[in-house]
Design an enzyme around this catalytic site. Structure first.
Site, PDB file in Angstrom:
ATOM      1  N   TYR A  52      -8.275 -17.295   5.208  1.00 18.81           N
ATOM      2  CA  TYR A  52      -9.668 -16.855   4.391  1.00 18.81           C
ATOM      3  C   TYR A  52     -10.249 -15.820   5.193  1.00 18.81           C
ATOM      4  CZ  TYR A  52     -10.845 -19.291  -0.023  1.00 18.81           C
ATOM      5  OH  TYR A  52     -10.869 -19.846  -1.342  1.00 18.81           O
ATOM      6  N   GLU A  54     -13.429 -13.616   4.001  1.00 12.06           N
ATOM      7  CA  GLU A  54     -14.509 -13.130   3.332  1.00 12.06           C
ATOM      8  C   GLU A  54     -15.201 -12.202   4.314  1.00 12.06           C
ATOM      9  OE1 GLU A  54     -14.013 -16.281   2.936  1.00 12.06           O
ATOM     10  OE2 GLU A  54     -14.733 -17.035   1.001  1.00 12.06           O
ATOM     11  N   ASP A 197     -10.430   5.734 -13.915  1.00 13.35           N
ATOM     12  CA  ASP A 197      -9.471   4.744 -13.829  1.00 13.35           C
ATOM     13  C   ASP A 197      -8.112   5.306 -13.976  1.00 13.35           C
ATOM     14  OD1 ASP A 197      -7.776   2.633 -14.421  1.00 13.35           O
ATOM     15  OD2 ASP A 197      -9.230   1.507 -15.581  1.00 13.35           O
ATOM     16  N   THR A 223      -4.947   0.217 -10.074  1.00 12.93           N
ATOM     17  CA  THR A 223      -4.273  -0.918  -9.943  1.00 12.93           C
ATOM     18  C   THR A 223      -3.035  -0.522  -8.883  1.00 12.93           C
ATOM     19  OG1 THR A 223      -2.696  -0.660 -11.833  1.00 12.93           O
ATOM     20  CG2 THR A 223      -4.406  -2.387 -11.911  1.00 12.93           C
ATOM     21  N   LYS A 226       1.512  -0.490 -10.599  1.00  8.70           N
ATOM     22  CA  LYS A 226       2.104   0.456 -11.747  1.00  8.70           C
ATOM     23  C   LYS A 226       2.913   1.391 -11.040  1.00  8.70           C
ATOM     24  CE  LYS A 226      -1.251  -0.872 -15.140  1.00  8.70           C
ATOM     25  NZ  LYS A 226      -2.273  -1.596 -14.558  1.00  8.70           N
ATOM     26  N   ARG A 232       0.656  -6.707  -7.207  1.00  7.43           N
ATOM     27  CA  ARG A 232      -0.196  -6.818  -8.005  1.00  7.43           C
ATOM     28  C   ARG A 232      -1.528  -6.845  -7.366  1.00  7.43           C
ATOM     29  NH1 ARG A 232       2.534  -7.559 -12.335  1.00  7.43           N
ATOM     30  NH2 ARG A 232       1.065  -7.088 -13.771  1.00  7.43           N
TER      31      ARG A 232
HETATM   32  N1  DSN Z   1      -2.054  -4.472 -18.865  1.00  9.92           N
HETATM   33  C1  DSN Z   1      -2.145  -3.121 -18.491  1.00  9.92           C
HETATM   34  C2  DSN Z   1      -0.973  -2.184 -19.211  1.00  9.92           C
HETATM   35  O1  DSN Z   1      -0.026  -2.842 -19.757  1.00  9.92           O
HETATM   36  O2  DSN Z   1      -1.480  -0.975 -19.344  1.00  9.92           O
HETATM   37  C3  DSN Z   1      -3.436  -2.614 -18.133  1.00  9.92           C
HETATM   38  O3  DSN Z   1      -4.255  -3.521 -17.698  1.00  9.92           O
END
Ligand code: DSN
Length: 414
Positions: A52, A54, A197, A223, A226, A232
């Site tokens: 942990y 924080e 974003d 994120t 991707k 993740r």
């Molecule tokens: N779930 C993602 C996507 O498939 O684009 C976005 O959050």
């Protein structure tokens, strides 16, 4: 591998083994998915999950942070270097929490925000009424035109009329270049904050294939799992003047302890992104998407906006006389995963929309190139031309499986 799990919990072990087979022998066209490297996988499975921590490096609320601080500082340094950012927060647990923290750092509940409609390619967290963003903030929307492309003059018109406190530029289903500079100019005219974003395209920006909003936007979220090909999680980049507010919004504002095993895996993925091979990967993702789009068009598929500049495309399945749901189902039976998706001005519902969204990040990680894209387009045409033809689905699934044997998924040994 997984010997302890196998002995202790065969139910979960066997489900994981089945999922390994599914990933290894099927083609992943879900535009937001990818395969992490073995090093990233290993890092996620370490004892760092026990801790942990924080707070932030040097300012924690619990003892025993020497190694965690080292790891988080490395992750921050690499993230800043990759994107040329003044400040990076690597603790966001995923995309929506990252976006929630951005809004919290810059806005008060009820403030007006301008974002892209979900049904025109935006994201739930860009102000959809069922999402926290639409509940807490007063979102107004821009969209795409009949040609499937955002008209920046229209965005300006809406912005001048509505005078939002923030403009959100970003998407989860838009295949064209974003005009970051125009967004910034429009925001400057009305004194609005700029928030990009880049969840879908962070890896393509990092790989130098697409333009970056980081140098001139106030704040950028992404994120990490991707096109960036990490674990993740998420990352927030901002100008130094907003660093304190962003950090405070993540902790203690939105989150408790960071996931240190994931932050370490982010650092490992960032190092991979900094290697020259990642540039080749990013370029190939886009090359593959362009070839796939052209081939699909030759087979009579209608592509929203007519093509792609990035890794994804939206197909209007009316062009094949089926719905998005039917196409998703038939392709799944043929060993090809994608997701049904609304198309702009869709008369159908989100549960049964007219389109599908496909993308090339995952199949490119496996090493597939232009030739495989041509084969893939042929298979998609065969399956989608008659979504009820089970014999074709079965035959294509066997052919997909055969192709997949030549392109292993990192971390899967069958
Ligand atoms: N779930 C993602 C996507 O498939 O684009 C976005 O959050």
């Amino acid at each position: 591998m997984l010997t302890h799990l196998q002995a202790q919990d065969p139910d979960i072990y066997e489900a994981i083994k089945r999922e390994e087979k599914r990933q290894a022998f099927e083609l992943e066209l879900i535009a937001s998915e990818n395969y992490v490297s073995e090093a990233v996988l290993e890092t996620m499975g370490t004892i760092l999950t026990n801790k942990y921590s924080e707070g932030y490096p040097g300012k924690r609320y619990y003892a025993g942070q020497e190694n965690i601080d080292t790891i988080e500082n490395i992750a921050i340094k690499r993230a800043k270097e990759i994107f040329g950012a003044q400040h990076a927060n690597v603790q966001a647990l995923s995309g929506s929490p990252a976006n929630a923290a951005v809004y919290m750092a810059f806005l008060k509940p009820g403030d007006k925000v301008l974002g892209l409609s979900l049904d025109h390619g935006g994201h739930l967290s860009h102000g959809h009424p069922v999402n926290f963003s639409g509940v807490l903030y007063n979102f107004v929307r821009y969209g795409v035109e009949e040609d499937g492309i955002i008209d920046m003059d229209k965005v300006r018109e809406i912005a001048l009329k509505e005078k939002p406190k923030m403009i959100v530029a970003g998407f989860s289903a838009y295949s064209r270049n974003m005009e970051w500079k125009r967004f910034k100019e429009i925001a400057d005219e009305i004194g609005a904050f700029t928030f990009a974003d880049i969840a879908h395209i962070a890896g393509l920006i990092a790989g130098g294939v697409l333009d970056s909003p980081v140098p001139f936007f106030d704040v950028v979220s992404t994120t990490t799992h991707k096109t960036l090909r990490g674990p993740r999680g998420a990352l927030i980049l901002c100008k130094e003047e907003y660093a304190k507010n962003v950090d405070k919004a993540i902790f203690p504002g939105m989150q408790g302890g960071p996931h240190d095993h994931i932050n370490a895996a982010k650092a490992v993925a960032f190092k991979e992104v900094m290697q020259p091979e990642f540039k080749d990967y990013a370029a190939q993702v886009v090359k593959n998407a362009k070839v796939l789009a052209e081939e699909l068009k030759n087979y009579g598929f209608s592509i929203i906006s007519g093509g792609t500049d990035n890794h994804l495309m939206l197909l209007d399945m009316n062009s094949k006389n089926c719905t998005g749901k039917e196409a998703e189902h038939a392709l799944e039976k043929a060993g090809i995963s994608c997701n049904k998706n609304m198309i702009p001005f869709d008369p159908r519902s989100p549960f049964d929309p007219s389109g599908i969204r496909i993308g090339t990040p995952a199949i490119t990680t496996r090493g597939m190139k232009e030739e495989e894209m041509k084969t893939l387009a042929k298979w998609m045409n065969e399956v989608c031309s008659d979504v009820h033809d089970e014999a074709t689905q079965k035959r294509v699934a066997a052919e997909v499986k055969e192709l997949c044997q030549h392109y292993p998924v990192p971390g899967i040994k069958l």
